[in-house]
Design an enzyme around this catalytic site. Structure first.
Site, short mmCIF file in Angstrom:
data_model
loop_
_atom_site.label_atom_id
_atom_site.label_comp_id
_atom_site.label_asym_id
_atom_site.label_seq_id
_atom_site.Cartn_x
_atom_site.Cartn_y
_atom_site.Cartn_z
N ARG A 22 -32.30 -38.51 33.13
CA ARG A 22 -32.16 -37.28 33.77
C ARG A 22 -33.51 -36.68 34.30
O ARG A 22 -33.25 -35.74 35.01
CB ARG A 22 -31.28 -36.41 32.82
N CYS A 71 -36.15 -31.66 21.92
CA CYS A 71 -36.95 -31.77 23.02
C CYS A 71 -38.30 -32.17 22.56
O CYS A 71 -38.74 -31.14 21.83
CB CYS A 71 -36.45 -30.73 23.94
#
Length: 502
Positions: free
Chosen positions: A418, A319
């Protein structure tokens, strides 16, 4: 003018646990890692959904499919099937998990009668299953014509163009059972006839499913597995804040036990609206939300009705949200602060809402630190991506076996975006994740058991036999950069250099 917090944010690597008195009861076999993962009223913890180990798998394409969900549930943990796929395919994965422990497994290896041995070998390579059901239409619900197993051919002596109808055991020679048979009765037939599998068919001869001898043995080997009231494995599923009105009903129909809204930043009206819609239309459906890093985010989602709340922004190994958007908080600080908010919320409302630490785990001991700092359970991506049961293939890179691992915010997965910015057209202009490899680590069971052994040993050193007791007794100390070096092997020449990273 901007508000600036005086407190620095810290990672798990910056802390150590101070040992407490280890009593004679503090032995690993006495440690109970069961934990509640959904909200409950004070004094009614038994009504919460619980898992037997505090580990769940991340909502990621490269991590959580049906094969990993089955393997993890058998060890006592829970998977959240990834939501960045069609609602129909996600529901089918959920259905495959739920049908697995029912004993009668829906066959996912099927071929029509006109197939060849080459077709069978190709399917075997894809599915990993050596038993293939041959049906009139090649589907899992077609009329059963026979079974093909690895015992029916010898590769060294069988031509690949050979029709499978010449190799399979035809229905006339198979021992079968009628739909409606109980699992116990099916196992009796398997043992009586010394079978490896028993096909279940309906009155029209259509395939209902298969019962395998190995599943009977597997149950004895996995006493910690988590089951629902119908003795089926538990499974979760990830959802988003865009197509939830279409996706949630399909997942519920498939038998999902708990949902989780998947986003890098959960402190949003999009999640609030999603939770409210689910609770209004399916009041008994459990749904988690997140991710947040402070009390404001926690309280917002708690008031919306979230059954658990995920903590962590930008701490995952793939991430890069902190780099691209400049938002987030060190994982240790985030977990500790949200845990304080959770306890305050519980004291005020009489409702306990579990929190899930998501990200920032590099070493096994970080798991224990996350629990000690207040997390009720831990979500892991990279950890599970390394195992045989994850969706990606094992490959050789640079002379070492690895498996692919990519973030849901990477280019590879971004088609399913998302990250909720209110853009219904999709298509983020930048990435929040990377595409990478992780070292291959073998089977899930052996690795999880090893990690749990370390958690239990640490808890014994802290004088704790349960997670709540660990949180009540834990004493932590900040460590300096030099003390971190001191804590590892130093000033010696190692005979065998081995990585201790997860």
């Amino acid at each position: 003018m901007a508000q600036i917090f005086n407190e620095e944010s810290h990672t798990f690597s910056e802390y150590l646990l101070i040992p407490n008195l280890t009593t004679t009861e503090c032995q690993s076999h006495n440690v109970n890692l069961k934990t509640a993962i959904t909200r409950y009223k004070v004094g009614e913890r038994e009504k919460a959904l619980t898992i037997n180990i505090p580990l769940v798998s991340a909502i990621m394409q490269s991590v959580s499919n049906h094969t990993l969900a089955i393997a993890l549930a058998k060890e006592g943990g829970l998977s959240f099937i990834y939501g960045s796929q069609s609602a129909e395919s996600e529901a089918e994965m959920v259905r495959m998990v739920k049908s697995y422990k029912a004993g009668i497994v829906s066959s996912d290896s099927n071929l029509p009668i006109d197939s060849t041995l080459a077709d069978a070998l190709k399917l075997k390579k894809i599915s990993g299953h050596s038993t293939i059901a041959v049906t009139d239409d090649g589907t899992s619900s077609g009329k059963l014509l026979g079974l093909l197993t690895s015992r029916d051919y010898r590769l060294s002596r069988t031509n690949l163009d050979t029709p499978i109808k010449n190799l399979m055991t035809p229905i006339e020679r198979l021992v079968t059972a009628q739909d409606g048979i109980t699992l116990s009765e099916a196992n009796d037939i398997i043992w009586e006839h010394k079978l490896n599998q028993l096909p279940i068919i309906d009155n029209d001869g259509k395939l209902i499913g298969l019962v395998f001898r190995k599943d009977y043995d597997s149950h004895k080997d996995h006493p910690n597995e988590i089951l629902d009231s119908r003795k089926r494995l538990l499974v979760g599923a990830g959802i988003n804040t865009r197509d939830y009105m279409e996706r949630v009903p399909l997942l519920i129909e498939a038998g999902v036990d708990v949902l989780c809204i998947d986003s890098s930043d959960g402190f949003s009206e999009w999640q609030y609206q999603t939770i409210k819609w689910i609770k209004a239309n399916y009041p008994d459906m459990l749904v988690g939300a997140g991710n947040v890093v402070d009390a404001d985010g926690f309280n917002y989602l708690a008031d919306a009705g979230a059954d658990f709340i995920k903590v962590g922004i930008g701490g995952g190994s793939i991430c890069i949200t902190r780099e691209t958007k400049g938002i987030g908080c060190g994982q240790a600080t985030a977990v500790y602060n949200v845990a304080k908010a959770r306890d305050a919320y519980c004291a005020k409302h009489g409702v306990y809402i579990p929190i899930c630490s998501d990200g920032g785990i590099v070493h096994d001991y970080h798991m224990t630190l996350a629990l000690a700092m207040g997390a009720d359970f831990i979500m892991l991506g990279r950890y599970f991506a390394r195992f045989d049961e994850s969706p990606t293939k094992r490959m050789m890179v640079g002379g070492k076996y690895v498996k692919e691992y990519w973030g849901e915010g990477s280019n590879r997965a971004r088609n399913w975006q998302r990250y909720d910015e209110g853009d219904t057209k999709g298509g983020m202009l930048f990435e929040e994740g990377v595409d990478s490899y992780v070292p291959y680590a073998g089977s899930l069971a052996s690795n999880v058991q090893n990690s749990l052994a370390k958690i239990k040993a640490t808890m014994c050193s802290v004088g704790s036999l349960t997670i709540p007791e660990l949180q009540a007794k834990a004493r932590l100390v900040r460590v300096s950069a030099t003390s971190i070096v001191e804590g590892g092997a130093h000033d010696v020449i190692l005979k065998n250099s081995q990585s201790i990273d997860l």
